[in-house]
Design an enzyme around this catalytic site. Structure first.
Site, short mmCIF file in Angstrom:
data_model
loop_
_atom_site.label_atom_id
_atom_site.label_comp_id
_atom_site.label_asym_id
_atom_site.label_seq_id
_atom_site.Cartn_x
_atom_site.Cartn_y
_atom_site.Cartn_z
N ASP A 44 96.05 55.54 49.74
CA ASP A 44 96.12 54.25 49.06
C ASP A 44 96.60 54.47 47.64
O ASP A 44 95.87 55.00 46.80
CB ASP A 44 94.73 53.60 49.08
CG ASP A 44 94.73 52.17 48.56
OD1 ASP A 44 95.67 51.81 47.82
OD2 ASP A 44 93.79 51.43 48.89
N HIS A 45 97.83 54.04 47.36
CA HIS A 45 98.43 54.33 46.06
C HIS A 45 97.82 53.50 44.93
O HIS A 45 98.08 53.75 43.75
CB HIS A 45 99.94 54.10 46.11
CG HIS A 45 100.72 55.04 45.27
ND1 HIS A 45 100.16 55.84 44.30
CD2 HIS A 45 102.05 55.31 45.22
CE1 HIS A 45 101.10 56.56 43.71
NE2 HIS A 45 102.26 56.25 44.25
N ARG A 46 96.99 52.52 45.27
CA ARG A 46 96.29 51.77 44.22
C ARG A 46 95.28 52.66 43.51
O ARG A 46 95.00 52.48 42.33
CB ARG A 46 95.56 50.56 44.81
CG ARG A 46 96.43 49.50 45.44
CD ARG A 46 95.59 48.41 46.08
NE ARG A 46 94.72 48.96 47.13
CZ ARG A 46 93.76 48.25 47.74
NH1 ARG A 46 93.54 46.98 47.39
NH2 ARG A 46 93.02 48.80 48.68
N ILE A 64 94.91 56.36 44.42
CA ILE A 64 95.24 57.79 44.44
C ILE A 64 96.69 58.00 44.01
O ILE A 64 97.61 57.42 44.60
CB ILE A 64 95.02 58.36 45.86
CG1 ILE A 64 93.57 58.12 46.29
CG2 ILE A 64 95.36 59.84 45.91
CD1 ILE A 64 93.35 58.25 47.77
#
Length: 409
Positions: A378-380, A382
């Site tokens: 999850d790029h939000r 990590i």
């Protein structure tokens, strides 16, 4: 009379599919006797009768979907009309039981949502159709027969272009090039869950490869000891152990985002989900407190839960509460993939096939047992750098299993 309604059997479910009736109208039942199996988005639930009495009406047919609070069955217990919520038991029996339902005991014709949709499209009053299917259900053939009968007297009066389509045009013909299968049950719930995951989470996938020779040597060394314990020793328990070590060092990978409060929830427990292929779709049994279990214990639990998942016998507790998921598709094959995160988790690790490949070591070509792993995150929460460091740590532990043994609790 008692109206027996579909309850919320866990985690805020909204609906369930009637998978099996274990009784039929006219049957005498005892209190707490199992009467119906319901498939929810999480688990099969067996519902039991809250009273002793006689089954008067079954209001849903097998395969139909009921919403929480809707009456499933009316039971004559000798009292005035009451309303009762069912009780649920996990791990339903697998015995198939027929469930005839007689039309005429209530106003609504027995028909699936698909059949009702066809009736509306074909402008048929479904209440006038005589059902010839199981338990008196209206089938597609019944609709066709009704349509043909209704239109037959008018055929010669209508111009060709105004003629209704022949009944066979609405269904699947022999040697047809298409088939239509209702999206329902576990498959429908999986679809809804995946759509939610990719809609909410900005997925990024990082891929790396592992040299597995040293780990294979360790596994082979202890395989006989595992066999003596009746345990099938695979590589997966070693991956779980390496994963837990890395999760303790990179806490944001063992977390979730509470969208309602806009908070990051860091978890200091390690419940690892193992994606398992079953005839009904992908089920994810959860290994609770994986950091506190030995390799042998993990092997045994993985084997047992995978077997029970394929039999549809897992309880709700056994498939919920995961903090991180592993999807091991290596035994099936494939170079690598981009797995979808099991929301509300924030990452998933995909394990792929092992095969001997030519690689370069110290400027020389050598053959090594290699395997790809892919981390979707999850790029939000990590960043890419964190994800790479995380997989680097896993790689270090697995390529140096002696180091992994030193890190184990």
């Amino acid at each position: 009379m008692l109206e027996f309604k579909l309850p919320d059997v866990g985690e805020g479910m909204h609906e369930g599919e009637i998978s099996k009736w274990l009784v039929k109208e006219g049957d005498q039942v005892k209190q707490d006797q199992p009467i119906v199996e319901v498939q929810t988005d999480k688990v099969n639930a067996e519902l039991t009768s809250p009273v002793s009495g006689v089954i008067k009406r079954l209001l849903f047919a097998e395969g139909e979907t009921a919403h929480v609070g809707q009456t499933l069955v009316v039971i004559d217990d000798g009292s005035a009309i009451e309303v009762a919520a069912a009780t649920a038991i996990a791990d339903p029996p697998q015995t198939k039981v027929a469930a005839p339902i007689q039309k005429g005991l209530f106003d609504r014709a027995l028909a699936s949502p698909y059949i009702r949709k066809l009736a509306r499209e074909w402008k048929i009053d479904i209440e006038k159709v005589l059902g010839t299917g199981t338990a008196g259900r209206v089938t597609e053939e019944d609709l066709r027969a009704f349509l043909a009968k209704e239109q037959a007297p008018k055929k010669e009066q209508l111009p060709k272009e105004a003629m209704p389509l022949a009944p066979k045009a609405f269904g699947i013909q022999e040697n047809a090039q298409e088939e239509r299968i209702p999206l329902k049950g576990v498959r429908k719930k999986i679809a809804e869950h995946l759509v939610k995951s990719v809609s909410i989470i900005p997925h990024v996938t990082h891929v790396d490869e592992l040299e597995m020779d040293a780990l294979k040597g360790l596994r082979d060394k202890w395989k006989a000891a595992a066999d003596e314990r009746g345990v099938k020793l695979t590589f997966l328990p070693f991956f779980i152990k390496a994963l837990v070590v890395a999760l303790k060092e990179f806490k944001t990978l063992n977390a979730s985002i509470d969208d309602s409060t806009q908070e990051i929830v860091l978890k200091n427990y390690y419940h690892i989900g193992i994606a398992t292929d079953t005839k009904d779709g992908l089920i994810v049994p959860v290994i609770k407190n994986a950091d506190k279990k030995t390799i042998f214990q993990l092997s045994q639990e993985i084997s047992e839960k995978a077997s029970r998942a394929r039999e549809g016998k897992l309880s709700l507790e056994e498939i919920t509460g995961g903090t991180f998921t592993i999807s091991n598709v290596g035994p099936i094959g494939g170079l690598y993939a981009t797995p979808i995160i099991n929301h509300p988790e924030v990452a998933i690790l995909g394990l792929h096939k092992m095969e001997p490949r030519m690689v370069v070591r110290d400027w020389e070509g050598v053959i090594r047992l290699m395997m790809h792993m892919s981390l979707s995150f999850d790029h939000r929460l990590i960043d890419g750098v964190t994800a790479v460091r995380f997989t680097n740590r896993i790689k270090q532990l697995l390529e140096n299993p002696d180091l992994l043994m030193m890190e184990m609790v």
